[in-house]
Design an enzyme around this catalytic site. Structure first.
Site, PDB file in Angstrom:
ATOM      1  N   LYS A  88      30.557  18.893   3.747  1.00 46.14           N
ATOM      2  CA  LYS A  88      31.060  18.373   2.474  1.00 46.14           C
ATOM      3  C   LYS A  88      32.577  18.512   2.454  1.00 46.14           C
ATOM      4  O   LYS A  88      33.115  19.604   2.691  1.00 46.14           O
ATOM      5  CB  LYS A  88      30.415  19.180   1.340  1.00 46.14           C
ATOM      6  CG  LYS A  88      30.414  18.496  -0.005  1.00 46.14           C
ATOM      7  CD  LYS A  88      29.556  19.292  -0.981  1.00 46.14           C
ATOM      8  CE  LYS A  88      29.564  18.702  -2.359  1.00 46.14           C
ATOM      9  NZ  LYS A  88      28.906  19.571  -3.333  1.00 46.14           N
TER      10      LYS A  88
HETATM   11  O1  G3P Z   1      27.484  18.741  -7.517  1.00 42.22           O
HETATM   12  C1  G3P Z   1      28.702  19.135  -8.080  1.00 42.22           C
HETATM   13  C2  G3P Z   1      28.424  20.065  -9.169  1.00 42.22           C
HETATM   14  O2  G3P Z   1      28.012  21.302  -8.696  1.00 42.22           O
HETATM   15  C3  G3P Z   1      29.501  20.211 -10.162  1.00 42.22           C
HETATM   16  O3  G3P Z   1      28.846  20.392 -11.347  1.00 42.22           O
HETATM   17  O4  G3P Z   1      28.577  21.065 -13.650  1.00 42.22           O
HETATM   18  O5  G3P Z   1      30.390  22.086 -12.240  1.00 42.22           O
HETATM   19  O6  G3P Z   1      30.558  19.731 -13.001  1.00 42.22           O
HETATM   20  P1  G3P Z   1      29.657  20.843 -12.636  1.00 42.22           P
END
Ligand code: G3P
Length: 218
Positions: A88
């Site tokens: 990634k």
């Molecule tokens: O897949 C990316 C994710 O982990 C980010 O999520 O909720 O931190 O925006 P968030």
């Protein structure tokens, strides 16, 4: 649409796997830090533990921002479990160059932190296996994350790009349903958002009625 679970928590991954619907796992440095892993050895062992649990791609993010560091880390991550690890990489100049490098070697990549159609175009042109637009974070600042997924899906179909649209930063069950409607290839979700798909008051009340009838027939 494939389901990935967006966590580095082994219990949650095991639970998602036991549901029989899990297609893969995504992690990021914040999710790894949450699990309390520290230092290269623990981090690598944690990825290996995840790879053992899941029968599908496991996204492992590089920590470096510079190109040489990304290449070195990506090679190490890939070597941990070549058939499952997806490297990634952030959607930056160095990240795109690294996606291109790994794609030319046939390694799976996930280009992350994508917020615009233009970024998604560069990820696809570099040969990313997956592109990760962050729906929730776009919604957080008053945008429409689902609209971005729709535009990327249309762009990839129009131009024949093979990169899969992996909807990320999913915060709730309705995000998953909306991703289905706009044709995302993958949704990476917290486990509770996946389980939320099962919830309906008519399912619950209907089951209670059937259970009562079943009792009467005993
Ligand atoms: O897949 C990316 C994710 O982990 C980010 O999520 O909720 O931190 O925006 P968030």
């Amino acid at each position: 649409m494939k389901f990935f679970v967006d966590t580095a928590n082994l219990e949650q991954i095991e639970k998602a796997q036991s549901l029989g619907i899990l297609d893969g796992v995504t992690t990021n440095p914040s999710l790894m830090a949450k699990e309390g892993v520290k230092g290269k050895e623990q981090i690598f062992n944690h990825y290996l533990a995840i790879c053992k649990l899941v029968d599908g791609p496991v996204s492992a993010e590089v920590f470096s921002n510079d190109y040489d560091g990304m290449i070195e880390e990506g090679e190490t991550l890939h070597a941990l479990c070549p058939e499952k690890i997806t490297i990634k990489l952030p959607c930056t100049e160095n990240g795109i160059k690294a996606v291109k490098y790994f794609a030319s070697k046939g390694y799976a990549t996930n280009c992350t932190l994508v917020f615009t159609l233009g970024q998604a175009l560069l990820a696809a042109k570099a040969g990313a296996t997956f592109v990760s637009p962050f729906i929730g974070r776009i919604d957080d600042i008053g945008g429409d994350g689902i609209d971005l997924i729709r535009s990327i899906v249309n762009m990839y179909r129009t131009y024949g790009f093979k990169t899969q649209v992996l909807a990320a930063s999913i915060r709730h069950t309705n995000h998953i349903v909306r991703c289905l409607e706009v044709g995302a290839d993958v949704a990476t979700c917290p486990l509770n958002a996946i389980v939320g798909l099962l919830k309906h008051p008519l399912t619950e009340s209907g089951l209670a009625t059937f259970n009562k009838a079943a009792e009467q027939m005993k």
